[in-house]
Design a protein around this motif. Structure first.
Motif, PDB file in Angstrom:
ATOM      1  N   ARG A  51       0.827  -1.215   0.000  1.00  0.00           N
ATOM      2  CA  ARG A  51       0.000   0.000   0.000  1.00  0.00           C
ATOM      3  C   ARG A  51       0.862   1.266   0.000  1.00  0.00           C
ATOM      4  NH1 ARG A  51      -5.366  -0.311   1.330  1.00  0.00           N
ATOM      5  NH2 ARG A  51      -5.268   1.606   2.532  1.00  0.00           N
ATOM      6  N   LEU A  56      -1.282   4.468  -1.105  1.00  0.00           N
ATOM      7  CA  LEU A  56      -2.494   4.468  -0.290  1.00  0.00           C
ATOM      8  C   LEU A  56      -2.153   4.606   1.195  1.00  0.00           C
ATOM      9  CD1 LEU A  56      -4.291   1.564  -2.156  1.00  0.00           C
ATOM     10  CD2 LEU A  56      -4.827   3.997  -2.296  1.00  0.00           C
ATOM     11  N   ALA A  76      -1.698   8.597  -4.495  1.00  0.00           N
ATOM     12  CA  ALA A  76      -1.844   7.398  -5.328  1.00  0.00           C
ATOM     13  C   ALA A  76      -2.207   7.732  -6.771  1.00  0.00           C
ATOM     14  CB  ALA A  76      -2.912   6.488  -4.721  1.00  0.00           C
ATOM     15  N   TYR A  77      -3.087   8.744  -6.966  1.00  0.00           N
ATOM     16  CA  TYR A  77      -3.594   8.979  -8.320  1.00  0.00           C
ATOM     17  C   TYR A  77      -2.565   9.615  -9.240  1.00  0.00           C
ATOM     18  CZ  TYR A  77      -4.703  13.658  -6.504  1.00  0.00           C
ATOM     19  OH  TYR A  77      -4.650  14.896  -5.924  1.00  0.00           O
ATOM     20  N   VAL A  81       1.477   3.380 -10.863  1.00  0.00           N
ATOM     21  CA  VAL A  81       1.386   1.966 -10.492  1.00  0.00           C
ATOM     22  C   VAL A  81      -0.081   1.671 -10.184  1.00  0.00           C
ATOM     23  CG1 VAL A  81       3.715   1.741  -9.544  1.00  0.00           C
ATOM     24  CG2 VAL A  81       1.861   2.492  -8.068  1.00  0.00           C
ATOM     25  N   ASN A  82      -0.522   0.483 -10.519  1.00  0.00           N
ATOM     26  CA  ASN A  82      -1.909   0.109 -10.251  1.00  0.00           C
ATOM     27  C   ASN A  82      -1.956  -1.118  -9.351  1.00  0.00           C
ATOM     28  OD1 ASN A  82      -2.811   2.192 -11.795  1.00  0.00           O
ATOM     29  ND2 ASN A  82      -3.316   0.925 -13.579  1.00  0.00           N
ATOM     30  N   THR A  83      -3.067  -1.220  -8.629  1.00  0.00           N
ATOM     31  CA  THR A  83      -3.204  -2.311  -7.665  1.00  0.00           C
ATOM     32  C   THR A  83      -4.372  -3.210  -8.039  1.00  0.00           C
ATOM     33  OG1 THR A  83      -2.464  -0.742  -5.996  1.00  0.00           O
ATOM     34  CG2 THR A  83      -3.355  -2.822  -5.199  1.00  0.00           C
TER      35      THR A  83
END
Lengths: 378, 271
Positions: A51, A56, A76-77, A81-83
């Motif tokens: 995270r 996050l 985060a935005y 990188v994506n989760t």
């Protein structure tokens, strides 16, 4: 793996929640295109680490770099990188197509030009034709794939996967492991994979980072982690392991002899330094142990460690048998294939043998011993 | 499994349960039926039924004062609910997201205006406004209504938020949505029904509120206050007619609310 440039770097990362330290002094370097696993029991800090990479969670101390850029305090935005979340986190009020379009929409890509990308993402996860459905109309494995497609559609630098297969049943999990691995090869994106399942980590990863209580125990290839665990915790957490407790009776330059319930066991691999009289733990994988009715010279030559023990327990496991033998107070487990089993019975006196190079010895510190004992209870 | 089967068996061996249930419904709804039937009575009598007429309804719509009070009620409830939707929804988001000391206490405090008897709320607000030297007007009535419409919306939305995975919003931000976009595209669509449901419930409560209004109004009449005034001249078919209208409106709102809040688990039963 040919490309060794650093994609993600964690420098002295510590994360505290109030008085609780979730992650402590973590240093990681993850290469481009690598399938990197964070492995550990629940509460070991692996998800928190993920995270923090995603943005996050903000680290209490330390620095996170993404492709050379310091992103420690970037939201985060704004991170590329994506989760993939454990519960998939598909938006239930959007169709599959709208879900996959979402990250593109946030990047101001028009729907007309996004269409092709959405179709491509769907075909990547083998879900072509499901675009008009809602997430509730899909099975667990299908939702998983859509979550994957959504996270990959805008080609992030890295994909973070938080126990993505945890909610699937065994067979589907095995199938999805293959799907994930294939996709990773296709897209050439760094995957960071959080799991508590050691088999999953070993079969899929290029490198594994084993964590416990917020601390990294070992980082290495699956081979290194499995065959050269650096602590009793890693030894117990990855694969099956026998732990034989004893005292050092002789310490040579390259080997150490340990007395385990009156049997001398020679080991050539050890972590840390110790001297005569120290309490130690000798570790040996069950599959490295051989069993024979006779202790002839060939057997003795092949296995430096050989002694007699009696069968205490036999468990049939389908393709093989797990046999537990007892000598003195100590127990030792080994695996024998069904064809070699030969109607052995409880109480039989047999000879066990294993090579000195397969025995790894650790100093018996109270903490480490507790490590593997609590783990065995699980 | 076991439990349901026992329940089923019990249901079969107690046929009285059905009768008992029917009696409860009869007790609750028969008076309403009487009101409706007598609102169609062509005689002024509240005892004898002499024939069907819609005169009383027509007279309602010729009654300027009554129409005025109806308009006032819509104004008060509309504004009180509008405020409740904005503040209640943000309050719910706040209580769901932010951890702070004394959160439970704060939550209980916010609930009080719904739980406390209207007479206490009305009286304390009256004293408060008088101390502030505020003129009693439509605005004081609206402030009074806000005190209970806001928590109604807030707790409806809070219940919905509690069942919502935080990961949805995290996922939105992870995929490139800033906090505002994440709210507009993901969070709000998910809580929309709870917001609308809460607003309808708050409106129903506000529309027939009488005690707090009575304390906080001077010459400003809402519909319930006007109706109460009418009763002083005794029961008349006119009162029955307006009651029927209000009843119909309330039922309509409750049906709408049930539709929007969906399954009952989302609705906290407040009344």
């Amino acid at each position: 793996m040919n490309n060794q440039e650093t994609e993600i770097q964690l420098i002295q990362i510590t994360k505290k929640f109030g008085n609780f330290t979730a992650v402590q002094n973590v240093n990681l370097e993850i290469h481009h295109g690598e399938f990197f696993s964070l492995l550990g029991p629940s509460g070991c800090g692996k998800t928190t680490t993920l995270r923090m990479i995603a943005g996050l969670e903000e680290p209490t101390e330390g620095q996170i770099c993404l492709a050379g850029e310091d992103v420690t305090y970037k939201p985060a935005y704004l991170r590329n990188v994506n989760t993939v979340f454990q519960d998939y986190a598909l938006f239930p009020h959007m169709t599959v197509e709208e879900n996959i379009y979402f990250p593109l929409k946030m990047k101001k890509v028009k729907y007309s030009s996004a269409r092709a990308m959405i179709e491509e993402a769907l075909s990547l996860v083998n879900m072509t034709g499901f675009g008009k459905r809602y997430p509730q109309q899909l099975s667990g494995g299908q939702r998983q794939r859509i979550a994957l497609a959504r996270s990959l559609v805008n080609r992030p630098r890295a994909l973070l996967l938080d126990e993505p297969l945890g909610a699937l049943d065994f067979k589907l999990r095995i199938a999805m492991q293959k799907v994930l691995k294939d996709i990773q090869k296709n897209v050439d994106i760094t995957f960071i994979y959080v799991t508590h399942d050691q088999t999953e980590a070993i079969t899929m990863s290029d490198r594994i980072c084993v964590m416990k209580d917020g601390v990294i125990h070992q980082i290495g290839t699956p081979d290194e982690i499995y065959n050269s665990p650096e602590s009793t915790f890693v030894a117990s957490f990855i694969g099956d392991m026998n732990f034989l407790e004893g005292q050092v009776v002789q310490k040579g330059e390259n080997s150490v002899t340990i007395d385990v319930d009156g049997k001398p066991i020679i080991s050539t691999r050890f972590e840390g330094t110790f001297s005569k009289g120290d309490s130690v733990v000798a570790c040996i994988r069950p599959e490295k142990i051989c069993l024979d009715k006779m202790c002839d010279s060939e057997f003795q030559n092949k296995f430096e460690n050989h002694f007699q023990a009696s069968i205490h327990r036999i468990v049939f496991r389908g393709t093989d048998y797990e046999i537990t033998l007892k000598f003195g107070q100590s127990e030792i487990r080994l695996i024998e294939s069904a064809s070699e089993f030969n109607n052995k019975k409880i109480g039989d006196q047999l000879f066990i043998g294993f090579q000195k190079d397969d025995v790894i010895t650790y100093l018996k510190e109270c903490k480490k011993v507790c490590d593997y004992e609590t783990n065995l209870d699980n | 499994m076991n439990k349901t089967s026992t329940l089923k068996r019990k249901g079969k061996s107690f046929p009285f349960l059905g009768i008992y249930g029917a009696f409860v419904y009869f007790y609750l709804y028969f008076p309403l039926l009487v009101v409706f039937v007598y609102s169609l009575n062509s005689s002024r009598s509240t005892m004898k039924f002499e024939g069907v007429t819609f005169d009383w309804y027509i007279r309602l719509f010729q009654n300027k004062e009554l129409l005025n009070s109806l308009f006032h009620s819509l104004q008060v409830s509309g504004l009180a609910v509008l405020f409740a939707v904005v503040v209640g929804t943000s309050g719910a988001l706040f209580l769901n997201r932010i951890e702070f000391k004394g959160k439970d206490f704060f939550r209980t405090l916010a609930m009080l205006p719904i739980i406390l008897p209207g007479i206490i709320v009305g009286l304390s607000l009256l004293i408060f406004f008088l101390n502030l030297k505020l003129q009693l007007s439509m605005w004081t009535v609206i402030l009074g209504h806000i005190s209970f419409t806001t928590p109604v919306v807030m707790f409806q939305v809070l219940a919905r938020l509690a069942r919502l995975s935080r990961n949805l919003e995290n996922a939105a931000m992870d995929l490139g949505a800033n906090p505002f976009q994440a709210f507009i595209y993901v969070t709000f669509p998910m809580i929309k029904r709870a917001v609308i449901g809460g607003a309808l419930l708050a409106f129903t409560m506000s529309f027939d509120e009488i005690i707090i209004t009575y304390f906080l109004t001077s010459t400003f009449n809402t519909l319930p206050i006007y109706l109460y005034g009418m009763l002083r001249f005794g029961l008349s078919p006119e009162v029955y007619a307006i009651s029927t209208v209000v009843l119909g409106l309330s039922i309509l709102l409750i049906i709408l609310m049930a539709k929007y809040t969906g399954s009952s688990e989302e609705t906290i039963i407040i009344r």
